[in-house]
Design a protein around this motif. Structure first.
Motif, PDB file in Angstrom:
ATOM      1  N   TRP A   1       0.835  -1.204   0.000  1.00 51.31           N
ATOM      2  CA  TRP A   1       0.000   0.000   0.000  1.00 51.31           C
ATOM      3  C   TRP A   1       0.868   1.251   0.000  1.00 51.31           C
ATOM      4  N   LEU A   2       1.946   1.239   0.769  1.00 53.52           N
ATOM      5  CA  LEU A   2       2.849   2.386   0.817  1.00 53.52           C
ATOM      6  C   LEU A   2       3.390   2.721  -0.573  1.00 53.52           C
ATOM      7  N   LEU A   3       3.747   1.688  -1.330  1.00 52.51           N
ATOM      8  CA  LEU A   3       4.288   1.918  -2.665  1.00 52.51           C
ATOM      9  C   LEU A   3       3.255   2.568  -3.566  1.00 52.51           C
ATOM     10  N   SER A   4       2.073   1.984  -3.654  1.00 53.19           N
ATOM     11  CA  SER A   4       1.063   2.529  -4.561  1.00 53.19           C
ATOM     12  C   SER A   4       0.608   3.924  -4.138  1.00 53.19           C
ATOM     13  N   THR A   5       0.497   4.161  -2.836  1.00 52.61           N
ATOM     14  CA  THR A   5       0.040   5.470  -2.354  1.00 52.61           C
ATOM     15  C   THR A   5       1.086   6.549  -2.613  1.00 52.61           C
ATOM     16  N   ASN A   6       2.356   6.208  -2.406  1.00 51.48           N
ATOM     17  CA  ASN A   6       3.411   7.194  -2.658  1.00 51.48           C
ATOM     18  C   ASN A   6       3.563   7.514  -4.135  1.00 51.48           C
ATOM     19  N   LEU A   7       2.986   6.689  -5.004  1.00 52.06           N
ATOM     20  CA  LEU A   7       3.021   6.955  -6.444  1.00 52.06           C
ATOM     21  C   LEU A   7       1.722   7.563  -6.949  1.00 52.06           C
ATOM     22  N   ASP A   8       0.803   7.876  -6.036  1.00 53.51           N
ATOM     23  CA  ASP A   8      -0.445   8.521  -6.434  1.00 53.51           C
ATOM     24  C   ASP A   8      -0.129   9.871  -7.092  1.00 53.51           C
ATOM     25  N   PRO A   9      -0.642  10.128  -8.295  1.00 52.66           N
ATOM     26  CA  PRO A   9      -0.287  11.358  -9.025  1.00 52.66           C
ATOM     27  C   PRO A   9      -0.564  12.639  -8.246  1.00 52.66           C
ATOM     28  N   THR A  10      -1.671  12.683  -7.509  1.00 55.38           N
ATOM     29  CA  THR A  10      -1.992  13.896  -6.752  1.00 55.38           C
ATOM     30  C   THR A  10      -0.986  14.117  -5.632  1.00 55.38           C
ATOM     31  N   LEU A  11      -0.636  13.052  -4.918  1.00 53.69           N
ATOM     32  CA  LEU A  11       0.344  13.186  -3.838  1.00 53.69           C
ATOM     33  C   LEU A  11       1.725  13.526  -4.378  1.00 53.69           C
ATOM     34  N   ILE A  12       2.064  12.975  -5.543  1.00 47.94           N
ATOM     35  CA  ILE A  12       3.330  13.334  -6.191  1.00 47.94           C
ATOM     36  C   ILE A  12       3.334  14.820  -6.524  1.00 47.94           C
TER      37      ILE A  12
ATOM     38  N   VAL B   1      10.810   9.221  -5.935  1.00 53.27           N
ATOM     39  CA  VAL B   1      11.730  10.179  -6.554  1.00 53.27           C
ATOM     40  C   VAL B   1      11.646  10.070  -8.075  1.00 53.27           C
ATOM     41  N   ASP B   2      11.573   8.859  -8.578  1.00 53.81           N
ATOM     42  CA  ASP B   2      11.459   8.627 -10.014  1.00 53.81           C
ATOM     43  C   ASP B   2      10.217   9.326 -10.574  1.00 53.81           C
ATOM     44  N   ALA B   3       9.090   9.176  -9.877  1.00 51.28           N
ATOM     45  CA  ALA B   3       7.842   9.799 -10.324  1.00 51.28           C
ATOM     46  C   ALA B   3       7.905  11.320 -10.228  1.00 51.28           C
ATOM     47  N   MET B   4       8.547  11.831  -9.184  1.00 57.00           N
ATOM     48  CA  MET B   4       8.656  13.275  -9.027  1.00 57.00           C
ATOM     49  C   MET B   4       9.506  13.907 -10.123  1.00 57.00           C
ATOM     50  N   LEU B   5      10.394  13.112 -10.708  1.00 57.31           N
ATOM     51  CA  LEU B   5      11.203  13.598 -11.820  1.00 57.31           C
ATOM     52  C   LEU B   5      10.457  13.522 -13.151  1.00 57.31           C
ATOM     53  N   GLY B   6       9.201  13.096 -13.092  1.00 56.20           N
ATOM     54  CA  GLY B   6       8.378  13.067 -14.289  1.00 56.20           C
ATOM     55  C   GLY B   6       8.437  11.786 -15.080  1.00 56.20           C
ATOM     56  N   ARG B   7       9.086  10.770 -14.541  1.00 57.25           N
ATOM     57  CA  ARG B   7       9.189   9.497 -15.249  1.00 57.25           C
ATOM     58  C   ARG B   7       7.961   8.630 -14.969  1.00 57.25           C
ATOM     59  N   SER B   8       7.717   7.677 -15.863  1.00 54.77           N
ATOM     60  CA  SER B   8       6.562   6.791 -15.717  1.00 54.77           C
ATOM     61  C   SER B   8       6.990   5.338 -15.529  1.00 54.77           C
ATOM     62  N   THR B   9       8.160   5.142 -14.952  1.00 56.88           N
ATOM     63  CA  THR B   9       8.718   3.798 -14.768  1.00 56.88           C
ATOM     64  C   THR B   9       7.759   2.873 -14.032  1.00 56.88           C
ATOM     65  N   TYR B  10       7.086   3.399 -13.013  1.00 62.46           N
ATOM     66  CA  TYR B  10       6.222   2.571 -12.168  1.00 62.46           C
ATOM     67  C   TYR B  10       4.752   2.984 -12.281  1.00 62.46           C
ATOM     68  N   ALA B  11       4.360   3.446 -13.456  1.00 62.83           N
ATOM     69  CA  ALA B  11       2.999   3.945 -13.641  1.00 62.83           C
ATOM     70  C   ALA B  11       1.963   2.827 -13.684  1.00 62.83           C
ATOM     71  N   THR B  12       2.362   1.628 -14.073  1.00 60.33           N
ATOM     72  CA  THR B  12       1.413   0.520 -14.184  1.00 60.33           C
ATOM     73  C   THR B  12       1.477  -0.376 -12.953  1.00 60.33           C
ATOM     74  N   THR B  13       0.386  -1.048 -12.695  1.00 57.23           N
ATOM     75  CA  THR B  13       0.351  -1.992 -11.580  1.00 57.23           C
ATOM     76  C   THR B  13       1.366  -3.106 -11.782  1.00 57.23           C
TER      77      THR B  13
END
Length: 208
Positions: A99-110, A174-186
């Motif tokens: 849950w921590l992983l998916s929540t920290n990658l939430d676009p709004t929270l990012i 950090v990856d998501a905050m840099l604008g990357r989509s590495t972990y965008a999919t489930t």
């Protein structure tokens, strides 16, 4: 003429506050802090300007309200996730970590974290860590329970909780905050999580 009680007025006021917060959340996430004005929020949510300013006297106060609302929603979702797990302590800890992983990658929270970095001098206090973090407290309790059950080795529980968070979520965040989509999919998140979870356990599991 029948007099209205205070309850409908209160419910209407709460509904307006939620509408303001949700509209502001969307605009801050889409546009950033600097590009979003209270006037834009007023126009988008359909609530009078005076109504908005009575609740949030400044843009900073509005953003603080947005962050507080997001924090409470996140905490409620976490508690529901943990409560839904009926397995042993390691199954519950694993679910919490995922849950921590998916929540920290939430676009709004990012988006909110990007605002915190780019506007640190202005909004830093709005997103500062609370002294009391119910999510981390629950994870600490799960780790302590796992230690008591012999599933994890001995050690400072808060240190282990922090290391679990670092191992599971910090890199992808950090990856998501840099604008990357590495972990965008489930699928990508699941693949990363399995490796990160195994790495955490290799360092924390009780040794024979």
């Amino acid at each position: 003429m029948e007099r209205r009680t205070g309850r409908p007025f209160k419910a209407d006021g709460e509904a307006k506050s939620v509408r303001i917060i949700e509209t502001a959340s969307r605009l801050f996430a889409e546009q950033g802090y600097a590009a979003t004005s209270v006037e834009q929020v007023v126009a988008a949510c359909g609530v009078g300007k005076d109504t908005v300013y009575r609740r949030f006297p400044s843009k900073l106060a509005l953003f603080e309200g947005v962050v507080d609302h997001a924090r409470k929603k996140t905490q409620a979702r976490f508690q529901a996730t943990v409560a839904a797990q009926t397995g042993d302590v390691m199954s519950r800890l694993r679910a919490a970590a995922r849950w921590l992983l998916s929540t920290n990658l939430d676009p709004t929270l990012i988006a909110f974290q990007r605002i915190a970095l780019s506007e640190a001098l202005v909004v830093g206090q709005a997103v500062a860590n609370n002294p009391h973090d119910p999510i981390m407290d629950r994870i600490v309790a799960l780790i302590a329970e796992a230690q008591a059950a012999g599933a994890l080795g001995a050690g400072d529980v808060r240190f282990l909780a922090g290391q679990m968070l670092n191992c599971i979520a910090v890199g992808p965040t950090v990856d998501a905050m840099l604008g990357r989509s590495t972990y965008a999919t489930t699928r990508a998140q699941n693949a990363y999580f399995e490796k990160a979870w195994a790495l955490f356990l290799d360092g924390a599991r009780a040794r024979p």
